[in-house]
Design an enzyme around this catalytic site. Structure first.
Site, PDB file in Angstrom:
ATOM      1  N   GLU A   1     -12.292   1.183   4.637  1.00 54.50           N
ATOM      2  CA  GLU A   1     -11.312   1.556   5.668  1.00 54.50           C
ATOM      3  C   GLU A   1     -11.500   3.062   5.884  1.00 54.50           C
ATOM      4  O   GLU A   1     -10.837   3.899   5.255  1.00 54.50           O
ATOM      5  CB  GLU A   1      -9.879   1.236   5.231  1.00 54.50           C
ATOM      6  CG  GLU A   1      -8.901   1.451   6.394  1.00 54.50           C
ATOM      7  CD  GLU A   1      -7.461   1.451   5.972  1.00 54.50           C
ATOM      8  OE1 GLU A   1      -6.737   0.539   6.372  1.00 54.50           O
ATOM      9  OE2 GLU A   1      -7.043   2.388   5.240  1.00 54.50           O
TER      10      GLU A   1
ATOM     11  N   GLU B   1       0.816  -1.213   0.000  1.00 53.41           N
ATOM     12  CA  GLU B   1       0.000   0.000   0.000  1.00 53.41           C
ATOM     13  C   GLU B   1       0.851   1.266   0.000  1.00 53.41           C
ATOM     14  O   GLU B   1       1.472   1.585   1.029  1.00 53.41           O
ATOM     15  CB  GLU B   1      -0.905  -0.005   1.240  1.00 53.41           C
ATOM     16  CG  GLU B   1      -1.782   1.236   1.355  1.00 53.41           C
ATOM     17  CD  GLU B   1      -2.808   1.139   2.485  1.00 53.41           C
ATOM     18  OE1 GLU B   1      -2.581   0.368   3.443  1.00 53.41           O
ATOM     19  OE2 GLU B   1      -3.816   1.850   2.406  1.00 53.41           O
TER      20      GLU B   1
HETATM   21  C1  LER Z   1      -3.659   1.223   6.169  1.00 51.10           C
HETATM   22  O1  LER Z   1      -4.452   0.595   5.211  1.00 51.10           O
HETATM   23  C2  LER Z   1      -3.591   2.670   5.922  1.00 51.10           C
HETATM   24  O2  LER Z   1      -4.197   3.165   5.023  1.00 51.10           O
HETATM   25  C3  LER Z   1      -2.764   3.492   6.774  1.00 51.10           C
HETATM   26  O3  LER Z   1      -3.106   4.835   6.638  1.00 51.10           O
HETATM   27  C4  LER Z   1      -2.819   3.114   8.228  1.00 51.10           C
HETATM   28  O4  LER Z   1      -1.786   3.812   8.842  1.00 51.10           O
HETATM   29 MN    MN Z   2      -5.470   2.022   3.668  1.00 50.81          MN
END
Ligand code: LER
Ligand code: MN
Length: 270
Positions: free
Chosen positions: A247, A153
């Site tokens: 999320e 990510e």
């Molecule tokens: C985790 O998926 C994320 O997006 C981060 O910002 C968490 O620290």
């Molecule tokens: Mn994230």
């Protein structure tokens, strides 16, 4: 594309962008009540609960498991893959490999977000990116044994100084011949960093393997100013069939957030 919603069991992340923080039985029940296809799990570690217990909850509520996060390795244990201390880097990779095995037994991938760490001090950017690539090679192979990918990510500049853009992530995967690594397009991070979110998704092509479907302010989609229509069109254009995962912050409260997000996902996919 399928819907997912985050369930966190990490007290250190109580203020984080996860929708349901209550006991898992309630979180699974709420996800099912709102009509989600699956849940994304954020646990303190691989020993928090057994695979059988998670599978039983998933079966009871007819929910899939979209992914498991590894962020507790950072927020709870202070581990990162680019720490100057080799023993910390090793512990970080061990933690991630255990989470890959945990997720793999559930049939889902693990996500590398905050545990990628940052460069600085005695560690150059090049050195950090080399350590990260070495770890991603091992993680991709371990995930492959379970028939799943490992998700990397890119984060916004306030969370990492390694890779902040999707296109940089795609180039990094290709330049380092990283196999079985896919990118997470978190629309909140992308709103900060990308000049055009939809175009960034098109440019990253086949590399996107998971989506955190958050509005500009990291609330449920529809509560900020991101236009999801061109983003969904871009995901369709690159052949994305994975999850749109909530999320997001549980605002104004978890139930209202979950209701707004599933409404936005259904409208976006209609
Ligand atoms: C985790 O998926 C994320 O997006 C981060 O910002 C968490 O620290
Ligand atoms: Mn994230």
């Amino acid at each position: 594309m399928k819907s997912a919603i985050t369930l966190s069991q990490v007290p250190e992340a109580a203020a984080g962008p996860f929708v349901f923080h209550e006991p898992l039985t309630e979180g699974f029940a709420s996800a099912a009540k709102h009509g989600y296809d699956s849940v994304e799990l954020f646990f303190p570690g691989p020993d928090f609960i057994t695979v059988d217990e998670v599978n039983a909850l998933a079966a009871e509520h007819d929910l899939g498991i979209a992914a498991v996060g590894t962020g507790a390795g950072m927020v709870k244990h202070g581990l990162s893959l680019t720490d100057p201390d080799p023993s910390i880097r090793k512990k970080a990779l061990d933690f991630i490999l255990q989470m890959i095995d945990f997720g793999g037994q559930l049939g889902c991938p693990a996500i590398l977000g905050s545990m990628q760490g940052k460069w600085g001090g005695d560690v150059s950017r090049g050195q950090a990116l080399q350590w990260l690539a070495e770890a991603l090679k091992v993680a991709g192979e371990a995930a492959g044994k379970h028939g799943v990918a490992f998700i990397y990510e890119p984060l916004n500049r306030y969370e990492t100084n390694l890779i902040n853009h999707l296109a940089e992530g795609a180039k990094y995967i290709e330049d380092n011949n990283l196999e079985n690594i896919v990118l997470l397009a978190d629309l909140f991070h992308m709103n900060i960093e990308e000049s055009d979110i939809a175009q960034a998704i098109i440019d990253a092509g086949k590399h996107t393997g998971h989506v955190h479907f958050a509005d500009s302010n990291r609330n449920a989609m529809g509560m900020g100013h991101t236009d999801s229509a061109p983003i969904i069109a871009a995901l369709k254009q690159v052949g994305y069939t994975g999850y749109l995962s909530a999320e997001v912050f549980p605002k104004p409260d978890a139930q209202a957030c979950a209701a707004q997000e599933i409404k936005a996902i259904k409208e976006a996919l209609a």
